[in-house]
Design a protein around this motif. Structure first.
Motif, PDB file in Angstrom:
ATOM      1  N   LEU A  16       0.852  -1.200   0.000  1.00 37.17           N
ATOM      2  CA  LEU A  16       0.000   0.000   0.000  1.00 37.17           C
ATOM      3  C   LEU A  16       0.881   1.242   0.000  1.00 37.17           C
ATOM      4  CD1 LEU A  16      -2.705  -1.165   2.556  1.00 37.17           C
ATOM      5  CD2 LEU A  16      -2.653  -1.461   0.085  1.00 37.17           C
ATOM      6  N   ASP A  17       0.368   2.290  -0.618  1.00 41.20           N
ATOM      7  CA  ASP A  17       1.149   3.522  -0.725  1.00 41.20           C
ATOM      8  C   ASP A  17       0.883   4.425   0.469  1.00 41.20           C
ATOM      9  OD1 ASP A  17       2.096   2.656  -3.196  1.00 41.20           O
ATOM     10  OD2 ASP A  17       0.390   3.529  -4.268  1.00 41.20           O
ATOM     11  N   LYS A  63       1.752   4.518   6.187  1.00 41.42           N
ATOM     12  CA  LYS A  63       2.192   5.057   7.484  1.00 41.42           C
ATOM     13  C   LYS A  63       1.468   6.380   7.765  1.00 41.42           C
ATOM     14  CE  LYS A  63       6.417   6.262   9.984  1.00 41.42           C
ATOM     15  NZ  LYS A  63       5.687   7.293  10.671  1.00 41.42           N
ATOM     16  N   THR A  64       1.339   7.206   6.718  1.00 42.08           N
ATOM     17  CA  THR A  64       0.655   8.493   6.883  1.00 42.08           C
ATOM     18  C   THR A  64      -0.795   8.266   7.305  1.00 42.08           C
ATOM     19  OG1 THR A  64       2.003   9.248   5.062  1.00 42.08           O
ATOM     20  CG2 THR A  64       0.202  10.694   5.693  1.00 42.08           C
ATOM     21  N   ARG A  84      -1.669 -12.243   3.075  1.00 41.94           N
ATOM     22  CA  ARG A  84      -1.083 -11.043   3.678  1.00 41.94           C
ATOM     23  C   ARG A  84       0.259 -11.463   4.259  1.00 41.94           C
ATOM     24  NH1 ARG A  84      -2.325  -8.156   9.228  1.00 41.94           N
ATOM     25  NH2 ARG A  84      -1.107  -6.248   8.940  1.00 41.94           N
ATOM     26  N   GLY A  97       2.170  -6.336   7.832  1.00 44.09           N
ATOM     27  CA  GLY A  97       2.135  -4.900   7.583  1.00 44.09           C
ATOM     28  C   GLY A  97       1.148  -4.563   6.480  1.00 44.09           C
TER      29      GLY A  97
HETATM   30  N1  LIG Z   1      -2.766  -0.443  11.126  1.00 39.80           N
HETATM   31  C1  LIG Z   1      -1.731  -1.279  10.950  1.00 39.80           C
HETATM   32  N2  LIG Z   1      -0.564  -0.786  10.499  1.00 39.80           N
HETATM   33  C2  LIG Z   1       0.472  -1.623  10.315  1.00 39.80           C
HETATM   34  C3  LIG Z   1       0.364  -2.999  10.597  1.00 39.80           C
HETATM   35  N3  LIG Z   1       1.562  -3.560  10.320  1.00 39.80           N
HETATM   36  C4  LIG Z   1       2.382  -2.583   9.889  1.00 39.80           C
HETATM   37  N4  LIG Z   1       1.727  -1.394   9.882  1.00 39.80           N
HETATM   38  C5  LIG Z   1       2.219  -0.079   9.492  1.00 39.80           C
HETATM   39  O1  LIG Z   1       2.227   0.015   8.088  1.00 39.80           O
HETATM   40  C6  LIG Z   1       3.155   1.018   7.693  1.00 39.80           C
HETATM   41  C7  LIG Z   1       3.918   0.473   6.507  1.00 39.80           C
HETATM   42  O2  LIG Z   1       4.642   1.499   6.002  1.00 39.80           O
HETATM   43  P1  LIG Z   1       5.661   1.317   4.820  1.00 39.80           P
HETATM   44  O3  LIG Z   1       5.156   0.294   3.811  1.00 39.80           O
HETATM   45  O4  LIG Z   1       7.012   1.081   5.343  1.00 39.80           O
HETATM   46  O5  LIG Z   1       5.640   2.736   4.191  1.00 39.80           O
HETATM   47  P2  LIG Z   1       4.416   3.516   3.564  1.00 39.80           P
HETATM   48  O6  LIG Z   1       4.036   4.644   4.454  1.00 39.80           O
HETATM   49  O7  LIG Z   1       3.318   2.596   3.177  1.00 39.80           O
HETATM   50  O8  LIG Z   1       5.106   4.161   2.324  1.00 39.80           O
HETATM   51  P3  LIG Z   1       5.432   3.464   0.912  1.00 39.80           P
HETATM   52  O9  LIG Z   1       5.369   1.958   1.096  1.00 39.80           O
HETATM   53  O10 LIG Z   1       6.811   3.925   0.579  1.00 39.80           O
HETATM   54  O11 LIG Z   1       4.408   3.945  -0.038  1.00 39.80           O
HETATM   55  C8  LIG Z   1       4.028   1.293   8.898  1.00 39.80           C
HETATM   56  O12 LIG Z   1       3.675   2.527   9.434  1.00 39.80           O
HETATM   57  C9  LIG Z   1       3.648   0.179   9.881  1.00 39.80           C
HETATM   58  O13 LIG Z   1       3.717   0.613  11.228  1.00 39.80           O
HETATM   59  C10 LIG Z   1      -0.887  -3.483  11.083  1.00 39.80           C
HETATM   60  O14 LIG Z   1      -1.082  -4.681  11.340  1.00 39.80           O
HETATM   61  N5  LIG Z   1      -1.894  -2.593  11.243  1.00 39.80           N
END
Ligand SMILES: Nc1nc2c(ncn2[C@@H]2O[C@H](COP(=O)(O)OP(=O)(O)OP(=O)(O)O)[C@@H](O)[C@H]2O)c(=O)[nH]1
Length: 421
Positions: free
Chosen positions: A156-157, A160-161, A194, A197
């Motif tokens: 997903l893009d 984190k935001t 899945r 993350g």
């Molecule tokens: N709500 C939720 N968040 C999760 C889970 N596992 C991981 N995350 C969050 O998912 C986010 C993944 O971010 P990244 O893929 O590294 O970065 P991004 O913000 O998606 O940015 P890009 O991938 O570069 O587009 C992080 O903030 C993790 O803390 C989960 O089970 N639930």
């Protein structure tokens, strides 16, 4: 059933952790005594679970229930846990005593253990382990039936935001919604997993035996998934938007290992991210070129009708005396740069994109107009005109109405029009 007795002080720290069996979940007595039962924690229960357990214990001085624990070797198993709070004369809790009983062999527990081991607990999609098992089977099947398969890696893009803006639990609900959309958009028999993350994987099986066709099939499914994920979500009354970057690698028999395939798709996904996100990228550059070419052709095809680039040519059919009795309408696309494109190159694309419906209607109207022109000349007025329609057109609810309208607008004799499937 193996039972273990333990005793802890008020803070939950073990003062004694008596191991009745020789070996408690892989820990020896020396290793266990003085440690808290938390050494068995599997991470499968959330904060709420423990809060509820402690609240019951402190109020009712007793708690029992099933707890997923972890053996020293990392294996998850089910314990039936019974804890009692021991109180002093003045009523304050001095310590807790309890027993663990391994109930893993209960049929209900075994099924749950399987679920925990092979499925993601948030989305209930298969997890990495299950994906790898299925991928190994898929490689074996592909090597037998000589059909391509594909591995699509979705990340997903800017998730984190989204988490930072709306909170982790909204993020969780969105992940569940996305998982449901993925499941709804692939064929039965395909696997959606899945990895953890914000990473998902789709494994497609039984694509074409032909490389180019398989690339186009995987590309089309990737585009459908990308577009579906990008539609808005309503989560707890909030409208959320989310896109995915997708990396694709094809597999054919055992040409690549399971690990390599995942790495390739992951690598391609990073390319898709670098190119601005919300895109699809193939690992293999030649396959990527095929996809780009197909996308260009598709975008050109979208304009071909309005730009008057489609043509109907009429191949005359003669009888034994070499007299013209009819004609077959042949569709061609006169592309401004690529020249004449045959139907086999663009009809499958038109069918997959749904453009076949407006194109089919144009063919029908043009053919009827031609019959009307022929009707004014005695040499051609009795010619039968045959045209091809695709199954997708015939399935349109208004197909019959469209034919009726084309006939009445042109006023031609319906007996002269032959529609072939
Ligand atoms: N709500 C939720 N968040 C999760 C889970 N596992 C991981 N995350 C969050 O998912 C986010 C993944 O971010 P990244 O893929 O590294 O970065 P991004 O913000 O998606 O940015 P890009 O991938 O570069 O587009 C992080 O903030 C993790 O803390 C989960 O089970 N639930």
């Amino acid at each position: 059933m193996q039972a273990t007795l333990f005793s802890t002080n008020q803070l939950g720290f073990s003062t004694i952790f008596i191991v009745i069996a020789e070996n408690c979940r892989g820990y020896s007595t020396e290793e266990a005594v003085g440690r808290t039962p938390a050494i068995l924690s599997s991470g499968q229960h959330d904060k709420d679970f423990y809060q509820r357990m402690w609240a019951t214990l402190n109020e009712q001085k007793y708690w029992q229930g099933k707890m997923w624990n972890k053996r020293k070797n990392g294996k998850i198993y089910a314990d039936w846990l019974t804890i009692s709070a021991v109180t002093a004369d003045d009523g304050h809790i001095t310590h807790y005593v309890g027993t663990f009983s391994d109930i893993t062999s209960n049929p209900e527990s075994s099924a749950e253990i399987h679920r925990l081991a092979y499925y993601d607990s948030l989305t209930h999609l298969p997890n990495r382990r299950m994906l790898f098992d299925r991928l190994r089977q898929a490689l074996a099947a592909s090597s037998r039936n000589k059909h391509y398969g594909a591995l699509l890696f979705l990340d997903l893009d800017n998730f984190k935001t989204l988490n930072d803006t709306y909170g982790h639990s909204i993020g969780d609900l969105l992940l569940v919604e996305i998982a449901q959309r993925l499941t709804a958009n692939v064929r039965e028999g395909d696997t959606e997993a899945r990895l953890g993350g914000d990473e998902f994987v789709l494994m497609l099986e039984n694509l074409s035996e032909n490389t180019q066709e398989a690339v186009i099939q995987a590309g089309l499914i990737g585009e459908k998934i990308r577009d579906t994920v990008a539609l808005p979500y309503i989560v707890q009354g909030l409208e959320l938007w989310c896109t995915a970057s997708i990396g694709v690698s094809l597999f054919y028999g055992h040409e690549s290992s399971v690990d390599d395939l995942l790495k390739h798709s992951d690598f391609a996904m990073y390319h898709a991210k670098n190119e601005g996100r919300n895109g699809i990228r193939f690992f293999d550059p030649e396959m990527q070129a095929t996809l780009v070419e197909r996308s260009a052709l598709e975008s050109d095809l979208r304009h071909a009708l309005e730009r008057g680039q489609l043509r109907l040519y009429y191949q005359i059919q003669v009888n034994n005396e070499r007299r013209a009795i009819g004609a077959e309408a042949l569709l061609r696309w006169v592309h401004p740069e690529r020249g004449l494109i045959l139907p086999e190159q663009f009809i499958p694309l038109a069918e997959k994109t749904g453009l076949i419906v407006p194109i089919g209607l144009w063919v029908l109207q043009t053919a009827c107009a031609q019959l009307r022109d022929w009707s004014t000349n005695p040499a051609t007025s009795s010619l039968l005109l045959a045209l091809n329609a695709s199954a997708l057109e015939l399935r349109q609810p208004d197909f019959v109405e469209q034919v009726r309208q084309a006939l009445s607008t042109t006023g031609i004799n319906p007996a002269l029009l032959k529609i072939e499937l």
